[in-house]
Design a protein around this motif. Sequence first.
Motif, PDB file in Angstrom:
ATOM      1  N   ASP A  16      39.137  42.855  48.410  1.00 12.96           N
ATOM      2  CA  ASP A  16      40.238  42.247  47.668  1.00 12.96           C
ATOM      3  C   ASP A  16      40.206  42.745  46.218  1.00 12.96           C
ATOM      4  O   ASP A  16      39.394  42.292  45.419  1.00 12.96           O
ATOM      5  CB  ASP A  16      40.119  40.719  47.724  1.00 12.96           C
ATOM      6  N   ARG A  17      41.105  43.646  45.876  1.00 13.18           N
ATOM      7  CA  ARG A  17      41.117  44.237  44.538  1.00 13.18           C
ATOM      8  C   ARG A  17      41.403  43.195  43.463  1.00 13.18           C
ATOM      9  O   ARG A  17      40.926  43.311  42.334  1.00 13.18           O
ATOM     10  CB  ARG A  17      42.163  45.351  44.478  1.00 13.18           C
ATOM     11  N   ALA A  18      42.148  42.164  43.810  1.00 10.98           N
ATOM     12  CA  ALA A  18      42.453  41.114  42.830  1.00 10.98           C
ATOM     13  C   ALA A  18      41.168  40.441  42.356  1.00 10.98           C
ATOM     14  O   ALA A  18      41.053  40.062  41.188  1.00 10.98           O
ATOM     15  CB  ALA A  18      43.403  40.088  43.424  1.00 10.98           C
ATOM     16  N   ALA A  19      40.194  40.273  43.259  1.00 14.55           N
ATOM     17  CA  ALA A  19      38.922  39.662  42.880  1.00 14.55           C
ATOM     18  C   ALA A  19      38.176  40.553  41.891  1.00 14.55           C
ATOM     19  O   ALA A  19      37.601  40.068  40.905  1.00 14.55           O
ATOM     20  CB  ALA A  19      38.064  39.415  44.115  1.00 14.55           C
ATOM     21  N   LEU A  20      38.200  41.866  42.122  1.00 21.21           N
ATOM     22  CA  LEU A  20      37.522  42.787  41.204  1.00 21.21           C
ATOM     23  C   LEU A  20      38.227  42.828  39.855  1.00 21.21           C
ATOM     24  O   LEU A  20      37.568  42.871  38.810  1.00 21.21           O
ATOM     25  CB  LEU A  20      37.471  44.185  41.810  1.00 21.21           C
ATOM     26  N   ASP A  21      39.547  42.806  39.869  1.00 20.20           N
ATOM     27  CA  ASP A  21      40.295  42.776  38.609  1.00 20.20           C
ATOM     28  C   ASP A  21      39.945  41.529  37.807  1.00 20.20           C
ATOM     29  O   ASP A  21      39.793  41.586  36.580  1.00 20.20           O
ATOM     30  CB  ASP A  21      41.803  42.811  38.881  1.00 20.20           C
ATOM     31  N   ARG A  22      39.820  40.421  38.502  1.00 15.16           N
ATOM     32  CA  ARG A  22      39.479  39.166  37.824  1.00 15.16           C
ATOM     33  C   ARG A  22      38.063  39.232  37.277  1.00 15.16           C
ATOM     34  O   ARG A  22      37.796  38.730  36.170  1.00 15.16           O
ATOM     35  CB  ARG A  22      39.618  37.998  38.804  1.00 15.16           C
ATOM     36  N   ALA A  23      37.150  39.864  38.011  1.00 14.18           N
ATOM     37  CA  ALA A  23      35.780  40.028  37.522  1.00 14.18           C
ATOM     38  C   ALA A  23      35.769  40.864  36.247  1.00 14.18           C
ATOM     39  O   ALA A  23      35.000  40.578  35.313  1.00 14.18           O
ATOM     40  CB  ALA A  23      34.924  40.688  38.602  1.00 14.18           C
ATOM     41  N   GLU A  24      36.615  41.883  36.180  1.00 15.42           N
ATOM     42  CA  GLU A  24      36.702  42.695  34.964  1.00 15.42           C
ATOM     43  C   GLU A  24      37.218  41.865  33.792  1.00 15.42           C
ATOM     44  O   GLU A  24      36.775  42.054  32.654  1.00 15.42           O
ATOM     45  CB  GLU A  24      37.601  43.903  35.208  1.00 15.42           C
ATOM     46  N   GLN A  25      38.143  40.956  34.067  1.00 10.79           N
ATOM     47  CA  GLN A  25      38.627  40.076  33.007  1.00 10.79           C
ATOM     48  C   GLN A  25      37.513  39.175  32.496  1.00 10.79           C
ATOM     49  O   GLN A  25      37.406  38.918  31.285  1.00 10.79           O
ATOM     50  CB  GLN A  25      39.795  39.235  33.514  1.00 10.79           C
ATOM     51  N   VAL A  26      36.673  38.690  33.420  1.00  9.31           N
ATOM     52  CA  VAL A  26      35.524  37.877  33.019  1.00  9.31           C
ATOM     53  C   VAL A  26      34.595  38.699  32.125  1.00  9.31           C
ATOM     54  O   VAL A  26      34.113  38.219  31.096  1.00  9.31           O
ATOM     55  CB  VAL A  26      34.768  37.354  34.259  1.00  9.31           C
ATOM     56  N   PHE A  27      34.351  39.947  32.511  1.00  9.54           N
ATOM     57  CA  PHE A  27      33.467  40.791  31.709  1.00  9.54           C
ATOM     58  C   PHE A  27      34.071  41.048  30.336  1.00  9.54           C
ATOM     59  O   PHE A  27      33.356  41.028  29.322  1.00  9.54           O
ATOM     60  CB  PHE A  27      33.198  42.111  32.420  1.00  9.54           C
ATOM     61  N   ASP A  28      35.365  41.290  30.264  1.00  8.23           N
ATOM     62  CA  ASP A  28      36.012  41.496  28.962  1.00  8.23           C
ATOM     63  C   ASP A  28      35.863  40.259  28.081  1.00  8.23           C
ATOM     64  O   ASP A  28      35.700  40.372  26.856  1.00  8.23           O
ATOM     65  CB  ASP A  28      37.487  41.824  29.153  1.00  8.23           C
ATOM     66  N   PHE A  29      35.931  39.093  28.694  1.00  9.82           N
ATOM     67  CA  PHE A  29      35.726  37.855  27.933  1.00  9.82           C
ATOM     68  C   PHE A  29      34.308  37.804  27.374  1.00  9.82           C
ATOM     69  O   PHE A  29      34.098  37.405  26.226  1.00  9.82           O
ATOM     70  CB  PHE A  29      35.985  36.640  28.833  1.00  9.82           C
ATOM     71  N   ILE A  30      33.323  38.227  28.169  1.00  6.71           N
ATOM     72  CA  ILE A  30      31.939  38.262  27.698  1.00  6.71           C
ATOM     73  C   ILE A  30      31.801  39.239  26.540  1.00  6.71           C
ATOM     74  O   ILE A  30      31.163  38.941  25.526  1.00  6.71           O
ATOM     75  CB  ILE A  30      30.995  38.629  28.856  1.00  6.71           C
ATOM     76  N   VAL A  31      32.416  40.403  26.669  1.00  9.90           N
ATOM     77  CA  VAL A  31      32.373  41.399  25.592  1.00  9.90           C
ATOM     78  C   VAL A  31      32.946  40.832  24.298  1.00  9.90           C
ATOM     79  O   VAL A  31      32.445  41.102  23.205  1.00  9.90           O
ATOM     80  CB  VAL A  31      33.133  42.672  26.010  1.00  9.90           C
ATOM     81  N   SER A  32      33.993  40.007  24.423  1.00  8.22           N
ATOM     82  CA  SER A  32      34.617  39.422  23.228  1.00  8.22           C
ATOM     83  C   SER A  32      33.662  38.500  22.484  1.00  8.22           C
ATOM     84  O   SER A  32      33.890  38.185  21.310  1.00  8.22           O
ATOM     85  CB  SER A  32      35.883  38.646  23.614  1.00  8.22           C
ATOM     86  N   GLY A  33      32.579  38.068  23.158  1.00  6.39           N
ATOM     87  CA  GLY A  33      31.595  37.205  22.515  1.00  6.39           C
ATOM     88  C   GLY A  33      30.465  37.960  21.841  1.00  6.39           C
ATOM     89  O   GLY A  33      29.513  37.337  21.348  1.00  6.39           O
ATOM     90  N   TRP A  34      30.541  39.289  21.793  1.00  5.38           N
ATOM     91  CA  TRP A  34      29.491  40.088  21.170  1.00  5.38           C
ATOM     92  C   TRP A  34      29.463  39.830  19.665  1.00  5.38           C
ATOM     93  O   TRP A  34      30.493  39.820  18.998  1.00  5.38           O
ATOM     94  CB  TRP A  34      29.724  41.565  21.444  1.00  5.38           C
ATOM     95  N   ASP A  35      28.277  39.626  19.131  1.00  2.10           N
ATOM     96  CA  ASP A  35      28.095  39.375  17.701  1.00  2.10           C
ATOM     97  C   ASP A  35      28.273  40.689  16.936  1.00  2.10           C
ATOM     98  O   ASP A  35      27.508  41.637  17.118  1.00  2.10           O
ATOM     99  CB  ASP A  35      26.705  38.797  17.457  1.00  2.10           C
ATOM    100  N   THR A  36      29.264  40.732  16.054  1.00  2.00           N
ATOM    101  CA  THR A  36      29.570  41.957  15.302  1.00  2.00           C
ATOM    102  C   THR A  36      29.093  41.901  13.862  1.00  2.00           C
ATOM    103  O   THR A  36      29.368  42.830  13.093  1.00  2.00           O
ATOM    104  CB  THR A  36      31.083  42.221  15.326  1.00  2.00           C
ATOM    105  N   ASP A  37      28.364  40.848  13.477  1.00  2.57           N
ATOM    106  CA  ASP A  37      27.908  40.708  12.093  1.00  2.57           C
ATOM    107  C   ASP A  37      26.532  41.352  11.945  1.00  2.57           C
ATOM    108  O   ASP A  37      25.534  40.826  12.435  1.00  2.57           O
ATOM    109  CB  ASP A  37      27.840  39.232  11.719  1.00  2.57           C
ATOM    110  N   PRO A  38      26.429  42.486  11.250  1.00  2.98           N
ATOM    111  CA  PRO A  38      25.148  43.186  11.130  1.00  2.98           C
ATOM    112  C   PRO A  38      24.139  42.472  10.253  1.00  2.98           C
ATOM    113  O   PRO A  38      22.962  42.861  10.220  1.00  2.98           O
ATOM    114  CB  PRO A  38      25.546  44.537  10.530  1.00  2.98           C
TER     115      PRO A  38
END
Length: 229
Positions: A16-38
């Motif tokens: 089911d490609r929709a499930a994989l697409d949704r998993a990628e959205q979850v991963f993008d959400f995780i990436v958005s939580g990356w700390d960018t303050d050096p």
Amino acid sequence: VWIGLDLVRVFALTGDRAALDRAEQVFDFIVSGWDTDPTHPAPGGVFWTDADWSRERGTVSTGFGALLGFRIFEMTGDPRLLEWAWKMYSWTNEYMLGPNGLYWDHIELDGTIDSWENSYNQGAMIAASLALARITGEAGYRTWAVRIANRSLDAFGNFDMPGAIFPYTNAIFFDHLMELESLTCDPRYRETMQQYADRLWEIAGDDPDRLLRSTPDEPASMIDQAALT
């Protein structure tokens, strides 16, 4: 993260490609939580939450994030996913790995480290290392996964020790340990899991409703029952 990992499993089982697409959205959400303050201690890592009450970064958010990224990359071959997953894996190894070879829980923005060695954090890094071994073909990552597993079993013993007291965290650890067991056939892994499962069943048998409770004076929770199953 676990929703994303389950969606990857759905795709692997059903296509089911929709499930994989949704998993990628979850991963993008995780990436958005990356700390960018050096300027932060241990710069980088994925925040557990963006709420004011907790600004910690740790193995559970970053190590499991790496695992999700690696597994989606294995399905898609998207280099962006591999780059981010490697970044998360490297950060966890640089800042969360304790001198005894087990992974700490998290670090606060003031630099305080919570050195709790939760069992599921070890499981995350076992599975992420195995994924890297598959992706790169480098046996050293599998050797590293074995090292984490063996040190975890030595440290947690009968899994009643701090860091391994919750059935649901142990269920996650054993899930990833069984992936390693399928490759190494080390009998200690399955034997330890069986002994732990037998003990949980005995504990549940002492309850009039045959329900598992983390402690006798606490109400039974759905998540503990799921761990037992």
